[in-house]
Design a protein around this motif. Structure first.
Motif, PDB file in Angstrom:
ATOM      1  N   ALA A 239     -20.460  48.756 -20.135  1.00 35.87           N
ATOM      2  CA  ALA A 239     -21.243  49.782 -20.023  1.00 35.87           C
ATOM      3  C   ALA A 239     -22.419  49.397 -18.690  1.00 35.87           C
ATOM      4  CB  ALA A 239     -22.697  49.144 -21.498  1.00 35.87           C
ATOM      5  N   ILE A 240     -23.491  50.345 -19.155  1.00 39.57           N
ATOM      6  CA  ILE A 240     -24.808  49.925 -17.934  1.00 39.57           C
ATOM      7  C   ILE A 240     -25.806  49.002 -17.663  1.00 39.57           C
ATOM      8  CG2 ILE A 240     -25.495  51.224 -15.403  1.00 39.57           C
ATOM      9  CD1 ILE A 240     -22.948  52.974 -15.710  1.00 39.57           C
ATOM     10  N   LEU A 241     -26.746  48.534 -17.297  1.00 38.24           N
ATOM     11  CA  LEU A 241     -28.061  47.754 -17.477  1.00 38.24           C
ATOM     12  C   LEU A 241     -28.555  48.350 -16.204  1.00 38.24           C
ATOM     13  CD1 LEU A 241     -30.145  46.632 -19.274  1.00 38.24           C
ATOM     14  CD2 LEU A 241     -30.093  44.221 -18.238  1.00 38.24           C
ATOM     15  N   VAL A 242     -29.241  49.023 -16.603  1.00 38.92           N
ATOM     16  CA  VAL A 242     -30.781  49.952 -15.666  1.00 38.92           C
ATOM     17  C   VAL A 242     -32.309  49.110 -16.120  1.00 38.92           C
ATOM     18  CG1 VAL A 242     -32.053  51.511 -14.679  1.00 38.92           C
ATOM     19  CG2 VAL A 242     -29.704  51.926 -14.722  1.00 38.92           C
ATOM     20  N   ASN A 243     -32.695  47.878 -15.143  1.00 35.69           N
ATOM     21  CA  ASN A 243     -34.571  48.092 -14.825  1.00 35.69           C
ATOM     22  C   ASN A 243     -35.250  48.486 -13.945  1.00 35.69           C
ATOM     23  OD1 ASN A 243     -36.012  46.281 -16.369  1.00 35.69           O
ATOM     24  ND2 ASN A 243     -35.100  44.207 -15.222  1.00 35.69           N
ATOM     25  N   THR A 244     -35.540  48.515 -14.572  1.00 33.46           N
ATOM     26  CA  THR A 244     -36.692  49.501 -13.736  1.00 33.46           C
ATOM     27  C   THR A 244     -38.187  49.018 -13.991  1.00 33.46           C
ATOM     28  OG1 THR A 244     -37.421  51.135 -14.960  1.00 33.46           O
ATOM     29  CG2 THR A 244     -36.361  51.515 -13.177  1.00 33.46           C
ATOM     30  N   ALA A 245     -38.006  48.295 -15.248  1.00 31.58           N
ATOM     31  CA  ALA A 245     -39.524  47.190 -16.262  1.00 31.58           C
ATOM     32  C   ALA A 245     -39.535  45.729 -15.048  1.00 31.58           C
ATOM     33  CB  ALA A 245     -38.919  47.133 -17.403  1.00 31.58           C
ATOM     34  N   ARG A 246     -39.805  44.567 -15.506  1.00 32.26           N
ATOM     35  CA  ARG A 246     -39.831  42.738 -14.733  1.00 32.26           C
ATOM     36  C   ARG A 246     -38.602  43.023 -14.948  1.00 32.26           C
ATOM     37  NH1 ARG A 246     -43.458  46.052 -12.923  1.00 32.26           N
ATOM     38  NH2 ARG A 246     -45.884  44.821 -13.052  1.00 32.26           N
ATOM     39  N   GLY A 247     -37.931  41.752 -13.737  1.00 38.60           N
ATOM     40  CA  GLY A 247     -36.687  41.321 -13.490  1.00 38.60           C
ATOM     41  C   GLY A 247     -36.930  40.511 -15.094  1.00 38.60           C
ATOM     42  N   ILE A 256     -25.359  38.323 -14.879  1.00 36.45           N
ATOM     43  CA  ILE A 256     -24.248  37.565 -14.158  1.00 36.45           C
ATOM     44  C   ILE A 256     -23.522  37.366 -15.008  1.00 36.45           C
ATOM     45  CG2 ILE A 256     -23.665  36.155 -12.576  1.00 36.45           C
ATOM     46  CD1 ILE A 256     -26.637  35.997 -11.550  1.00 36.45           C
ATOM     47  N   LYS A 257     -23.387  36.945 -15.729  1.00 38.90           N
ATOM     48  CA  LYS A 257     -22.375  36.366 -16.660  1.00 38.90           C
ATOM     49  C   LYS A 257     -21.179  37.384 -17.398  1.00 38.90           C
ATOM     50  CE  LYS A 257     -22.899  31.759 -18.254  1.00 38.90           C
ATOM     51  NZ  LYS A 257     -23.403  30.661 -19.165  1.00 38.90           N
ATOM     52  N   ALA A 258     -22.608  38.655 -17.678  1.00 35.73           N
ATOM     53  CA  ALA A 258     -21.620  39.739 -17.740  1.00 35.73           C
ATOM     54  C   ALA A 258     -20.846  40.783 -17.025  1.00 35.73           C
ATOM     55  CB  ALA A 258     -23.303  40.475 -19.395  1.00 35.73           C
ATOM     56  N   LEU A 259     -21.841  40.458 -15.661  1.00 40.69           N
ATOM     57  CA  LEU A 259     -21.060  41.602 -14.665  1.00 40.69           C
ATOM     58  C   LEU A 259     -19.785  40.830 -14.207  1.00 40.69           C
ATOM     59  CD1 LEU A 259     -24.326  41.819 -12.900  1.00 40.69           C
ATOM     60  CD2 LEU A 259     -23.248  43.600 -13.711  1.00 40.69           C
ATOM     61  N   GLU A 260     -19.688  39.581 -14.600  1.00 40.05           N
ATOM     62  CA  GLU A 260     -18.681  38.730 -13.698  1.00 40.05           C
ATOM     63  C   GLU A 260     -17.383  38.908 -14.425  1.00 40.05           C
ATOM     64  OE1 GLU A 260     -20.169  34.688 -11.062  1.00 40.05           O
ATOM     65  OE2 GLU A 260     -19.714  34.720 -12.809  1.00 40.05           O
ATOM     66  N   SER A 261     -17.579  38.944 -15.576  1.00 43.73           N
ATOM     67  CA  SER A 261     -16.434  39.148 -17.354  1.00 43.73           C
ATOM     68  C   SER A 261     -15.905  40.479 -17.377  1.00 43.73           C
ATOM     69  CB  SER A 261     -17.522  38.459 -18.547  1.00 43.73           C
ATOM     70  OG  SER A 261     -17.959  39.091 -19.241  1.00 43.73           O
ATOM     71  N   GLY A 262     -17.023  41.209 -16.548  1.00 38.72           N
ATOM     72  CA  GLY A 262     -16.477  42.644 -16.612  1.00 38.72           C
ATOM     73  C   GLY A 262     -17.139  43.681 -18.361  1.00 38.72           C
ATOM     74  N   LYS A 263     -17.842  42.998 -19.365  1.00 37.54           N
ATOM     75  CA  LYS A 263     -18.247  43.150 -19.939  1.00 37.54           C
ATOM     76  C   LYS A 263     -19.851  44.018 -19.897  1.00 37.54           C
ATOM     77  CE  LYS A 263     -20.526  43.059 -24.376  1.00 37.54           C
ATOM     78  NZ  LYS A 263     -19.440  43.778 -25.455  1.00 37.54           N
ATOM     79  N   LEU A 264     -19.948  44.037 -18.276  1.00 34.42           N
ATOM     80  CA  LEU A 264     -20.399  45.310 -17.624  1.00 34.42           C
ATOM     81  C   LEU A 264     -20.043  45.870 -16.913  1.00 34.42           C
ATOM     82  CD1 LEU A 264     -24.826  43.736 -17.103  1.00 34.42           C
ATOM     83  CD2 LEU A 264     -23.559  45.736 -19.586  1.00 34.42           C
ATOM     84  N   SER A 265     -19.912  47.592 -16.455  1.00 31.90           N
ATOM     85  CA  SER A 265     -19.314  47.732 -15.805  1.00 31.90           C
ATOM     86  C   SER A 265     -20.062  47.849 -14.176  1.00 31.90           C
ATOM     87  CB  SER A 265     -19.030  48.922 -15.367  1.00 31.90           C
ATOM     88  OG  SER A 265     -20.286  49.798 -15.884  1.00 31.90           O
ATOM     89  N   SER A 266     -21.225  47.422 -14.063  1.00 36.52           N
ATOM     90  CA  SER A 266     -22.155  47.804 -13.197  1.00 36.52           C
ATOM     91  C   SER A 266     -23.969  47.893 -14.222  1.00 36.52           C
ATOM     92  CB  SER A 266     -22.585  49.400 -13.141  1.00 36.52           C
ATOM     93  OG  SER A 266     -23.539  49.302 -11.818  1.00 36.52           O
ATOM     94  N   ALA A 267     -24.706  47.588 -13.505  1.00 33.43           N
ATOM     95  CA  ALA A 267     -25.923  47.219 -13.416  1.00 33.43           C
ATOM     96  C   ALA A 267     -26.877  47.682 -11.628  1.00 33.43           C
ATOM     97  CB  ALA A 267     -26.857  45.987 -13.393  1.00 33.43           C
ATOM     98  N   GLY A 268     -27.861  48.219 -12.346  1.00 29.44           N
ATOM     99  CA  GLY A 268     -29.278  48.815 -11.463  1.00 29.44           C
ATOM    100  C   GLY A 268     -30.275  48.910 -11.918  1.00 29.44           C
ATOM    101  N   LEU A 269     -30.610  47.580 -10.346  1.00 30.78           N
ATOM    102  CA  LEU A 269     -31.561  46.984 -11.013  1.00 30.78           C
ATOM    103  C   LEU A 269     -33.315  47.533  -9.490  1.00 30.78           C
ATOM    104  CD1 LEU A 269     -29.567  44.071 -10.835  1.00 30.78           C
ATOM    105  CD2 LEU A 269     -30.501  44.920 -12.836  1.00 30.78           C
TER     106      LEU A 269
END
Length: 331
Positions: A239-247, A256-269
């Motif tokens: 899945a993909i996470l997008v965050n335009t709220a607050r970090g 970062i762990k979710a991205l490194e493991s491949g749990k998330l395919s991408s993130a838009g921050l």
């Protein structure tokens, strides 16, 4: 009879005519020029230059000179002050509980930021699905399509929106134009939601079903790091996470762990916990689309925000209470 005094804490960039001709017609406008926080406290004390102000126009850029509006600063504000009218939808730089305890109203600019922030979120959704960042870098480096794999269409994908307020609703309208299915999770059902947007009372269910998750919730003590290991574990693989709220609403280490493991395919921050710093591990990840908090960086939206704050201040002068009160002051 003298006009009530209003203090501008921040820089007016676009609405100069409105400041002079609209707000200036009903108030004496003072510009913050205290050298630092201690000088500001002195200026707010009895007999000081700001000791009779009725309202404050506040922008985050004032933090560079006097700091954030924490409990200590609020305790030093003059007794005459009725309202802090903040330029921004997010107001985590203001201790709203301390202000409420002193009887000082706090307002913000929710509706003015909706479209511009939703545009950024939609860009991040599309870029994350299509991996446009990698493609653009290839083009700039003369690599054409070398190493690029087919990405994903937005059509039929499920967009899960956490926080269906003004920005979330504006994002949903944009995403529907790309034939995405909309799920949303709120504390309560949004009465203004379109019939095609499915309300999901359980955040866990939304995370289980969504291909893309967009965070559109405020940062406060209840939401800080509220999106972490448990929530990433509930999301679809890839899945993909997008965050335009607050970090700060995301546990960055777990992201970062979710991205490194491949749990998330991408993130838009667009937002980060320690702005303007961006964690070097995120910078190094080719699958991440990173923007430097561009949500409201348009001339049109910034002018709308400035004018909306002026309107809130005029309401203070006319009724004693601003428009667009923060939710903590409406309860």
């Amino acid at each position: 009879m003298s006009k009530p005094q209003v203090l501008i804490c921040g820089t007016i960039v676009h609405a100069h005519d409105e400041l002079k001709n609209d707000l200036g017609a009903v108030a004496e406008v003072l510009q913050l020029d205290s050298a630092d926080r201690q000088a500001f406290y002195k200026d707010c004390a009895e007999g000081g230059r700001y000791s009779n102000i009725t309202a404050i126009y506040r922008h985050n850029d004032s933090a560079s000179s006097i700091g954030v509006f924490d409990a200590d600063l609020i305790a030093h504000l003059p007794a005459s002050l009725k309202s802090i009218c903040h330029n921004g939808a997010g107001y985590d730089q203001i201790d709203v509980a301390a202000a409420k305890q002193r009887g000082i109203h706090v307002s913000h600019t929710p509706s003015a930021v909706d479209d511009a922030t939703a545009d950024v979120a939609m860009f991040l959704v599309l870029s994350s699905l299509r991996q446009f960042y990698r493609a653009e870098r290839n083009a700039r480096e003369g690599k054409w399509k070398s190493g690029l794999k087919p990405a994903h269409d937005p059509e039929t994908k499920v967009l899960g929106i956490i926080g269906m307020g003004g920005i979330g609703s504006a994002l949903a309208r944009r995403a529907e134009a790309f034939d995405m299915k909309i799920l949303y999770h709120n504390r309560n059902r949004n009465p203004n939601a379109q019939p095609s947007w499915e309300y999901v009372s359980s955040q866990a269910e939304l995370l289980r079903r969504a291909d893309v998750v967009s965070l559109n919730l405020p940062l406060n003590p209840q939401t800080e790091k509220s999106f972490g290991r448990e929530q990433f574990g509930q999301m679809k693989d890839g899945a993909i996470l997008v965050n335009t709220a607050r970090g700060g609403v995301v546990d960055e280490e777990e992201l970062i762990k979710a991205l490194e493991s491949g749990k998330l395919s991408s993130a838009g921050l667009d937002v980060y916990p320690a702005e303007p710093k961006i964690d070097s591990r995120l910078v190094a990840m080719e699958q991440c689309i990173l923007l430097p908090h561009m949500g409201t960086e348009t001339c049109e939206t910034q002018k709308k925000m400035e004018v909306q704050v002026f309107g809130s201040i005029k309401a203070v002068l006319e009724t004693g209470k601003p428009t667009f009160l923060v939710k903590e002051h409406r309860e």
